[in-house]
Design a protein around this motif. Structure first.
Motif, mmCIF file in Angstrom:
data_model
loop_
_atom_site.group_PDB
_atom_site.id
_atom_site.type_symbol
_atom_site.label_atom_id
_atom_site.label_comp_id
_atom_site.label_asym_id
_atom_site.label_seq_id
_atom_site.Cartn_x
_atom_site.Cartn_y
_atom_site.Cartn_z
ATOM 1 N N LEU A 13 25.422 41.650 -14.333
ATOM 2 C CA LEU A 13 26.375 40.608 -14.680
ATOM 3 C C LEU A 13 27.761 41.190 -14.923
ATOM 4 O O LEU A 13 28.766 40.658 -14.487
ATOM 5 N N VAL A 14 27.751 42.316 -15.653
ATOM 6 C CA VAL A 14 29.026 42.901 -16.026
ATOM 7 C C VAL A 14 29.785 43.317 -14.785
ATOM 8 O O VAL A 14 30.977 43.077 -14.662
ATOM 9 N N SER A 16 29.737 41.998 -11.932
ATOM 10 C CA SER A 16 30.321 40.854 -11.269
ATOM 11 C C SER A 16 31.495 40.288 -12.064
ATOM 12 O O SER A 16 32.504 39.902 -11.491
ATOM 13 N N THR A 17 31.398 40.263 -13.404
ATOM 14 C CA THR A 17 32.524 39.722 -14.169
ATOM 15 C C THR A 17 33.744 40.629 -14.033
ATOM 16 O O THR A 17 34.865 40.159 -14.033
ATOM 17 N N ALA A 21 37.392 39.560 -12.927
ATOM 18 C CA ALA A 21 38.550 39.774 -13.773
ATOM 19 C C ALA A 21 39.683 40.413 -12.973
ATOM 20 O O ALA A 21 40.834 39.995 -13.062
ATOM 21 N N GLY B 78 30.242 37.974 -20.077
ATOM 22 C CA GLY B 78 30.762 36.636 -19.833
ATOM 23 C C GLY B 78 30.328 35.599 -20.850
ATOM 24 O O GLY B 78 30.617 34.433 -20.704
ATOM 25 N N THR B 80 30.988 34.552 -24.407
ATOM 26 C CA THR B 80 31.821 34.810 -25.581
ATOM 27 C C THR B 80 31.444 33.865 -26.700
ATOM 28 O O THR B 80 31.428 32.650 -26.527
#
Lengths: 284, 219, 219, 236
Positions: A13-14, A16-17, A21, B78, B80
């Motif tokens: 996930l990270v 992809s984020t 960003a 993602g 928060t």
């Protein structure tokens, strides 16, 4: 249970984020509009007078938030909402989107400049040592502490002081990470550590409040450069930072800047005589 | 010498946050306890496994570590959460995992004869659970739930470390403003204790009320 | 900010240093809790009401207030009255005292579980008070308590991260320091969580074995 | 083994001989390993699908259980519900009867067992005999075709046995339900039953009219069992 899955998939996930960003960087004018719309900016402070303080009624003051409040008002953001954080948690918190900006006396250093987007300098100060009366171990510099194998020094986690100490030959087990200034003072009083180090103005404020005749301040610590902080923004929020800088420069010019910070004991001249570029490059 | 009334006000604000966290955390914990506790007794292997994984995960790792994870790491993924949300989520899920074992234990402690009576009266699985087993099991769960609620109250102090302005956090603020260490800490210890006594008293009252008419039947 | 295995490799030795302190604190804390708990349990059975009452209230107070605040108290307030403890010692005392009030309940239940007939038989054999305890009651009471005690020691293990708040360099603190100087929270926090989960899962296996070996006791 | 509609059957025999198990199987409290049971013309543990017999699912079992009611040795009342709620719970939940109708019927039944004045009492406030009479009313509330009674007086103090047996007599006289009764009350079994089955070691050892079994048992084992029972003070 949903969280389990999230944790398991964190790594992917990270990635992809992060891609998202970096792709979104061009659209970051949106950040200021977003703050205007919500009517406030979230700032991180440390509750370390005179840089940042929380009064008995819960109101946030201190030189850094005061400057930030005025600038944000000029930018059309009505107010700032502060949350108190340890120094070490500020940059991770900024990256995690916990705050919009750090206004806490987070001094500029090249490594930090690489992690966050700093404004132009706001508050400048030199280092000080808090010791017991008479400075029994004669600790005047970081090198002195490095040489005396019985001496211990305390400072904030994730602060510059830990790096200074390490560079001057203080092994990491003699640098004690202290969560907050009051605990540092108490640990010097109780003899748990020999030195507690913070910027001069913070130490002075601390000693004034403690009103303890058995304490002494060594200031400034010899051989240490003056450092300056700036408002720290998340990487990617450069447009917001630039808008902040424009207002900051106007205030510096009009003398309004000096009017805000000098009552706290800071020198406006020191902040105006240097730049982000110099400070971010200084140690290289 | 110091303006104590102002600081007392700060501490009372912190107490409100602590109470808020405890109540919301307890509500989430209660839901999770029943969902996971009943899940562990499910006929379906998949649901049983899921419930067991949830329980073991949250009981296996430290609540403190979970909190830091939720606060600092989840946003990078993602998700928060405000400090309050993170606090309620972690405390609720954590205590819920302990509560799930209480629910399971209480349900299993209801004698077989009650299940047989349900079958003989042709009640469905869920009907029997809802009208016969759970009302009796609830009474057995209650004292342990009370203890869990007190554990939850105590655990809320940890949220001060992710800068949520609860009782412990405000004590730290007062401490850094006044230079006094004894007063704020002694005050909040007392407040925590009073809150714990209130929870204990409330649970006992509820227990007495629920137990009315059952005298001599329940252990 | 994606997962960085090189960084993991780099911080591993530091974290393992922390694990050692975490385990040391747990072991010492457990020993202290076992002793304190027994002392409280015996004191509460004391025929002197002043002793049993005041110890009872003291234990209630400790149980009703957060460990974190107690640690602050021991570390920052006690020096004012001349008791200056090194961080690890303060932490172990905090853990031992806090969990001693829980183990006291285990002892109490264990002692109550010894049938009255055993006391009467001891009297009939003309054993004195001390001999009754050491030869008759405790040898019967302690084995069934072992799983419940172990349960609390595991719970204590999961609370050791709180010691980071009083500068003990255990796992959580090492991870925080690493995170502070590198501005990376993900790897250190995830690893801390993983360490706790692994050790907890191992201890659950141990607990199951203890339950099997010594039987279960009501907590 | 066959039971006719409306027949009253007494199951006797030493403990562990399988008489209770028969009742529990009929109530679907035990699983069966093999064989077939038909209730009211339908398979109990099996259902027909596409012309084939297959193990019954929960729906089929629920449908079959409507025909059967059971009263337990230890009453198994719901301790958290008052007497009338114990009786109305199942009709309201399983048959969708309204509260008003369920309570009206419950009061009739409680009146029949002589406990109308205890409707609001909690089970813990009742004597054993009263509890067992409530349990009978509870089972009757579902209007089953077949009633199973599992040693319903064994857990009672001797002086309370008669009040329960009186209810049973009334029940036998007033209804034409099929009843299976496991009991050690030989005198009652004699008066009550149309047919008596003597169980031993998991099988039916001897069966016949009450007079035949109690007065002139053919099998030696039946004789010795009855002798022991009489010696233990039970009247025949």
């Amino acid at each position: 249970m949903k969280k389990l899955g999230i944790m398991a998939g964190v790594a992917s996930l990270v990635v992809s984020t992060m891609l998202l960003a970096s792709g979104a960087r061009s659209a970051d004018d949106a950040k200021l509009d977003e703050l205007k719309a919500q009517g406030f900016a979230r700032v991180a402070i440390a509750n370390e007078p005179p840089y940042t303080a929380v009064a008995a009624d819960g109101k946030v003051s201190g030189a850094a938030p005061d400057v930030a409040r005025v600038i944000f008002q000029r930018l059309g953001v009505k107010d700032i909402v502060a949350s108190i954080s340890e120094y070490g948690a500020m940059i991770p918190g900024l990256q995690a989107g916990r705050f919009d900006v750090v206004t806490a006396g987070l001094m500029m250093k090249p490594e930090r400049c690489a992690s966050v987007a700093y404004s132009e300098p706001v508050l400048c100060d030199a280092e000080a040592f808090l010791v017991r009366k008479g400075n029994p171990k004669h600790l005047m510099t970081y090198e002195d502490i490095g040489k005396d194998s019985s001496a211990t020094i305390g400072g904030p986690g994730g602060g510059l002081q830990a790096k200074y100490a390490l560079k001057a030959g203080v092994p990491s087990d003699r640098f004690i990470v202290v969560p907050d200034a009051q605990s540092g003072l108490k640990m010097v009083q109780d003899g748990r550590i020999d030195v507690y180090t913070l910027p001069i103005l913070s130490i002075n404020d601390l000693v004034k409040k403690a009103n303890d005749p058995n304490l002494e301040v060594v200031a400034p610590v010899q051989g240490m450069p003056v450092s300056c902080d700036g408002a720290a923004f998340k990487k990617g929020d450069e447009a917001l930072r630039d808008a902040f800088d424009v207002e900051l420069a106007k205030m510096k010019k009009s003398g309004e800047f000096a009017k805000i910070i000098e009552p706290y004991g800071f020198s406006a001249k020191a902040a105006m005589s240097t730049t982000r570029e110099k400070l971010c490059a200084s140690a290289q | 010498m110091t303006d104590w009334s102002g600081y007392l006000n700060l501490i009372l604000q912190g107490a409100m946050v602590t109470v808020q966290l405890t109540v919301m955390g307890a509500a989430l914990a209660l839901v999770m306890a029943f969902v996971a506790g009943l899940g562990r007794l499910s006929r379906f292997v998949a649901i049983r496994c899921l419930a067991t994984a949830y329980i073991e995960f949250f009981r296996g790792t430290s609540g403190f570590v979970q909190l830091f994870f939720a606060y600092f790491v989840l946003p990078l993924a993602g998700v928060t959460l405000t400090p309050l949300q993170a606090g309620v989520l972690v405390l609720g899920l954590n205590v819920g995992a302990y509560g799930a074992e209480v629910v399971r234990g209480a349900i299993r402690s209801i004698g077989r004869e009650q299940y047989e009576a349900c079958t003989a009266l042709n009640l469905g699985r869920w009907q029997g659970m809802r009208h016969v087993i759970l009302p009796q099991a609830l009474l057995i769960m209650l004292p342990t739930f009370g203890n869990n609620a007190i554990e939850l109250l105590k655990a809320t102090s940890v949220v001060s470390l992710i800068s949520l302005a609860d009782l412990t956090f405000q004590a730290q603020v007062v401490r850094s403003q006044t230079g006094s260490t004894l007063m704020p800490f002694a005050t909040i210890l007392l407040i925590y204790f009073i809150l714990a006594l209130i929870i204990a008293w409330g649970v006992r009252t509820l227990e007495r009320r629920l137990a009315r008419g059952l005298d001599g039947v329940r252990v | 900010m994606d997962w960085d295995w090189n960084f993991v490799q780099e911080i591993m030795p530091t974290l393992i240093q922390g694990v050692k302190i975490t385990i040391l604190a747990t072991v010492l804390g457990s020993i202290l809790a076992a002793i304190v708990g027994l002392a409280i349990a015996l004191a509460r059975r004391s025929p002197h009401r002043l002793v049993s009452r005041s110890v009872g209230w003291f234990a209630e107070f400790i149980r009703g207030t957060p460990l974190l605040v107690q640690l602050y108290f021991i570390f920052y307030v006690l020096p004012d009255i001349g008791i200056l403890l090194p961080p690890l010692v303060a932490g172990v005392i905090g853990l031992g005292l806090h969990y001693g009030t829980y183990t006291a309940e285990v002892y109490r239940a264990g002692i109550d579980n010894v049938p009255r007939g055993q006391w009467e038989a001891a009297k009939a054999c003309n054993l004195g008070g001390r001999h009754t305890w050491t030869h008759i009651i405790l040898p019967q009471a302690i084995p069934p308590m072992i799983p419940a005690l172990a349960n609390y020691f595991i719970a204590m293990f999961k609370e050791t991260p709180l010691l980071s708040a009083i500068t003990v360099l255990e796992l959580m603190n090492q991870a925080k320091i690493v995170a502070n100087s590198s501005y990376r929270y993900m790897e250190p926090m995830t690893l801390v969580g993983a360490f706790f989960l692994i050790i907890s899962l191992c201890s659950v296996v141990l607990l199951r074995w203890l339950e099997h070996r010594y039987g279960k006791i009501e907590r | 083994m066959q039971v006719m509609p409306g027949e009253k059957l007494a199951l006797i025999g030493p403990s562990g001989s399988g008489k209770t198990t028969i009742l529990r199987i009929l109530m679907t409290l035990e699983k069966i390993d093999g064989g077939h049971i038909q209730v009211d013309g339908e398979q109990l543990y099996h259902m027909e699908r596409n012309g084939q017999l297959m193990p019954a699912d929960e729906r089929h079992l629920a449908k079959m259980r409507q025909k059967i009611g059971m009263v337990f040795q230890l009453f198994n009342l719901f301790p958290h519900k008052c007497v009338i709620d114990n009786v109305t719970l199942a009709p309201m939940l399983t048959k969708g009867v309204t509260r008003v109708a369920a309570e009206k019927r419950a009061m009739e039944l409680l009146d029949m067992v002589g406990l109308a004045d205890k409707a609001k009492a909690m089970p813990a406030q009742l004597s054993g005999g009263q509890k067992q009479r409530v349990a009978i009313a509870r089972a009757l509330a579902l209007s089953p075709k077949i009633m199973l009674f599992d040693e319903i007086t064994s857990a009672l103090d001797p002086e309370l046995v008669e009040e329960v047996l009186n209810v049973m007599r009334k029940l036998a006289a007033e209804t034409d339900m099929t009843m299976l009764l496991v009991t050690h009350e030989m005198g009652f079994a004699h008066d009550f039953a149309d047919r008596v089955l003597f169980f031993d070691r998991g099988r039916i050892f001897e069966e016949g009219k009450p007079d035949e079994i109690f007065r002139h048992p053919k099998q030696e084992r039946t004789q010795s069992f009855l002798k022991k029972i009489i010696a233990a003070g039970h009247r025949v």
